[in-house]
Design a protein around this motif. Structure first.
Motif, mmCIF file in Angstrom:
data_model
loop_
_atom_site.group_PDB
_atom_site.id
_atom_site.type_symbol
_atom_site.label_atom_id
_atom_site.label_comp_id
_atom_site.label_asym_id
_atom_site.label_seq_id
_atom_site.Cartn_x
_atom_site.Cartn_y
_atom_site.Cartn_z
ATOM 1 N N UNK A 83 140.194 6.031 -53.615
ATOM 2 C CA UNK A 83 139.952 4.566 -53.565
ATOM 3 C C UNK A 83 139.023 4.415 -54.890
ATOM 4 N N UNK A 84 138.771 3.138 -55.432
ATOM 5 C CA UNK A 84 137.962 2.962 -56.448
ATOM 6 C C UNK A 84 136.436 3.078 -55.960
ATOM 7 N N UNK A 85 135.568 3.873 -56.369
ATOM 8 C CA UNK A 85 134.132 3.985 -55.973
ATOM 9 C C UNK A 85 133.225 3.050 -56.981
ATOM 10 N N UNK A 86 132.150 3.280 -56.723
ATOM 11 C CA UNK A 86 131.181 2.529 -57.775
ATOM 12 C C UNK A 86 131.220 3.144 -58.918
ATOM 13 N N UNK A 87 131.409 4.486 -58.993
ATOM 14 C CA UNK A 87 131.365 5.072 -60.386
ATOM 15 C C UNK A 87 132.648 4.479 -61.125
ATOM 16 N N UNK A 88 133.620 4.466 -60.593
ATOM 17 C CA UNK A 88 135.008 4.032 -61.144
ATOM 18 C C UNK A 88 134.835 2.704 -61.538
ATOM 19 N N UNK A 89 134.259 1.777 -60.833
ATOM 20 C CA UNK A 89 134.280 0.351 -61.177
ATOM 21 C C UNK A 89 133.065 0.306 -62.135
ATOM 22 N N UNK A 90 132.200 0.902 -62.439
ATOM 23 C CA UNK A 90 131.202 0.888 -63.380
ATOM 24 C C UNK A 90 131.834 1.163 -64.679
ATOM 25 N N UNK A 91 132.582 2.313 -64.465
ATOM 26 C CA UNK A 91 133.311 2.686 -65.916
ATOM 27 C C UNK A 91 134.332 1.484 -66.106
ATOM 28 N N UNK A 92 134.943 0.961 -65.452
ATOM 29 C CA UNK A 92 135.957 0.027 -65.710
ATOM 30 C C UNK A 92 134.990 -1.225 -66.273
ATOM 31 N N UNK A 93 134.034 -1.512 -65.955
ATOM 32 C CA UNK A 93 133.425 -2.776 -66.509
ATOM 33 C C UNK A 93 132.961 -2.335 -68.030
ATOM 34 N N UNK A 94 132.429 -0.963 -68.209
ATOM 35 C CA UNK A 94 132.280 -0.545 -69.382
ATOM 36 C C UNK A 94 133.278 -0.503 -70.396
ATOM 37 N N UNK A 95 134.416 -0.193 -69.951
ATOM 38 C CA UNK A 95 135.525 0.069 -70.719
ATOM 39 C C UNK A 95 136.033 -1.601 -71.261
ATOM 40 N N UNK A 96 135.881 -2.534 -70.402
ATOM 41 C CA UNK A 96 136.402 -3.902 -70.300
ATOM 42 C C UNK A 96 135.295 -4.379 -71.626
ATOM 43 N N UNK A 97 134.282 -3.895 -71.801
ATOM 44 C CA UNK A 97 133.208 -4.449 -72.678
ATOM 45 C C UNK A 97 133.709 -3.824 -74.186
ATOM 46 N N UNK A 98 134.695 -3.006 -74.330
ATOM 47 C CA UNK A 98 134.871 -2.411 -75.602
ATOM 48 C C UNK A 98 136.181 -2.889 -76.129
ATOM 49 N N UNK A 99 136.917 -3.898 -75.466
ATOM 50 C CA UNK A 99 138.030 -4.373 -75.413
ATOM 51 C C UNK A 99 138.151 -5.797 -75.420
ATOM 52 N N UNK A 100 138.927 -6.513 -76.405
ATOM 53 C CA UNK A 100 139.003 -7.912 -76.549
ATOM 54 C C UNK A 100 140.797 -8.279 -76.298
ATOM 55 N N UNK A 101 140.710 -9.187 -75.577
ATOM 56 C CA UNK A 101 142.352 -9.593 -75.496
ATOM 57 C C UNK A 101 142.626 -10.972 -75.466
ATOM 58 N N UNK A 102 143.676 -10.960 -76.139
ATOM 59 C CA UNK A 102 144.502 -12.470 -76.496
ATOM 60 C C UNK A 102 145.778 -12.316 -75.921
ATOM 61 N N UNK A 103 146.005 -13.455 -75.173
ATOM 62 C CA UNK A 103 146.893 -13.576 -73.997
ATOM 63 C C UNK A 103 148.261 -14.094 -74.655
ATOM 64 N N UNK A 104 149.395 -14.186 -73.948
ATOM 65 C CA UNK A 104 150.406 -15.019 -74.440
ATOM 66 C C UNK A 104 150.320 -16.244 -74.402
ATOM 67 N N UNK A 105 149.995 -17.150 -73.567
ATOM 68 C CA UNK A 105 149.695 -18.451 -73.569
ATOM 69 C C UNK A 105 148.551 -18.982 -74.468
ATOM 70 N N UNK A 106 148.539 -20.040 -75.067
ATOM 71 C CA UNK A 106 147.923 -20.617 -76.147
ATOM 72 C C UNK A 106 146.833 -21.557 -75.447
ATOM 73 N N UNK A 107 146.683 -21.507 -74.049
ATOM 74 C CA UNK A 107 145.999 -22.615 -73.487
ATOM 75 C C UNK A 107 144.783 -21.875 -72.551
ATOM 76 N N UNK A 108 144.462 -20.853 -73.085
ATOM 77 C CA UNK A 108 143.192 -20.127 -72.345
ATOM 78 C C UNK A 108 141.737 -20.461 -73.005
ATOM 79 N N UNK A 109 141.509 -21.492 -73.711
ATOM 80 C CA UNK A 109 140.484 -22.132 -74.110
ATOM 81 C C UNK A 109 139.833 -23.104 -72.924
ATOM 82 N N UNK A 110 138.572 -23.098 -73.023
ATOM 83 C CA UNK A 110 137.831 -24.062 -71.975
ATOM 84 C C UNK A 110 138.038 -25.593 -72.407
#
Length: 269
Positions: A83-110
């Motif tokens: 099961x995801x532990x604190x170390x895995x969740x911490x790594x996932x947050x750090x990995x997300x910081x390295x990645x930018x993502x653009x989604x399929x729909x174009x209505x994702x702006x506030x």
């Protein structure tokens, strides 16, 4: 322990991800290395796992098992019983910081914020920049995607292509190592597709690592360092675009590409 090549920015080894009770895998033992500066296009039939792969890379979905490394951040899991532990969740947050993502729909702006306010938001909240510094950075990014003149417009007044370019600028604001795009042009009118694809080409010329899920076959062939064909959750074939389109080795790849003959995708075999 798997020891990936140091020269690869992204390393994926035996990635598995499933969603149903039968244990059927959306992704089955995906393994791939991507060098810094590569532009990689993912092609394949709908529902084959392309989008799930991107979502695993930016940790919107946690892998069931396998290994992912982006830069110096590693994420591994042996099976679902781990099961995801604190170390895995911490790594996932750090990995997300390295990645930018653009989604399929174009209505994702506030919708209640202007274009420049959308780009500035993460700079102010996450990076704690001053308003002046965030504004200067955001203006530079909007200029990069050709939207400097639209800075004070609201999303509802933008075309689909402009909205996607604004979304790219917003993703770039976090200075990611990798940009991911999930069919960013599929919801656009044909005449707007080119302006979004051109931004990706410009970023490629600047050395940005990019992974693009796309059905724009001519773009995939012309712009990609290599193309990955995925079917039924597996990497079936990957190669240089000219080689894959002209002389695919796998029958599943041939059958998929036959659908694009006569559409301007320059399928030659």
């Amino acid at each position: 322990m798997f020891n990936p090549p140091e020269e690869s920015l992204i390393v994926v080894k035996d990635l598995c991800k499933g969603f149903d009770d039968r244990g059927d895998g959306v992704l089955n033992n995906i393994s791939i290395n991507i060098k810094e500066g590569d532009l990689v296009s993912l092609i394949g039939p709908s529902g084959c796992g392309k989008s799930t792969f991107l979502r695993c890379l930016n940790c919107l979905e946690l892998l069931d098992s396998g290994y992912i490394r982006i830069g110096d951040v590693e994420l591994s899991r042996t099976d679902l019983s781990h099961r995801p532990d604190s170390k895995m969740l911490d790594s996932s947050h750090k990995m997300r910081e390295k990645v930018g993502m653009v989604f399929q729909g174009y209505n994702n702006l506030f919708p209640h914020k202007t274009v420049i306010q959308n780009v500035m938001l993460a700079l102010r909240v996450v990076k704690k920049m001053s308003e002046a510094e965030a504004g200067e950075t955001s203006t530079r990014l909007l200029k990069k995607v050709g939207l400097e003149s639209a800075a004070d417009k609201y999303p509802s007044t933008l075309s689909g292509g402009e909205s996607q370019r604004a979304a790219i600028a917003r993703a770039l604001a976090m200075n990611p190592k990798v940009m991911l795009y999930d069919e960013p042009t599929s919801a656009l009118d044909p005449e707007l597709v080119g302006e979004v694809l051109q931004v990706m080409k410009d970023l490629d010329s600047e050395g940005m690592t990019q992974i693009i899920v796309t059905h724009e076959m001519q773009f995939a062939r012309d712009a990609s360092d290599y193309i990955v064909f995925i079917d039924k959750g597996e990497i079936v074939e990957y190669d240089d675009g000219d080689i894959l389109f002209s002389n695919p080795r796998n029958n599943r790849t041939k059958e998929f590409l036959r659908h694009f003959k006569g559409t301007g995708a320059a399928v030659n075999y």
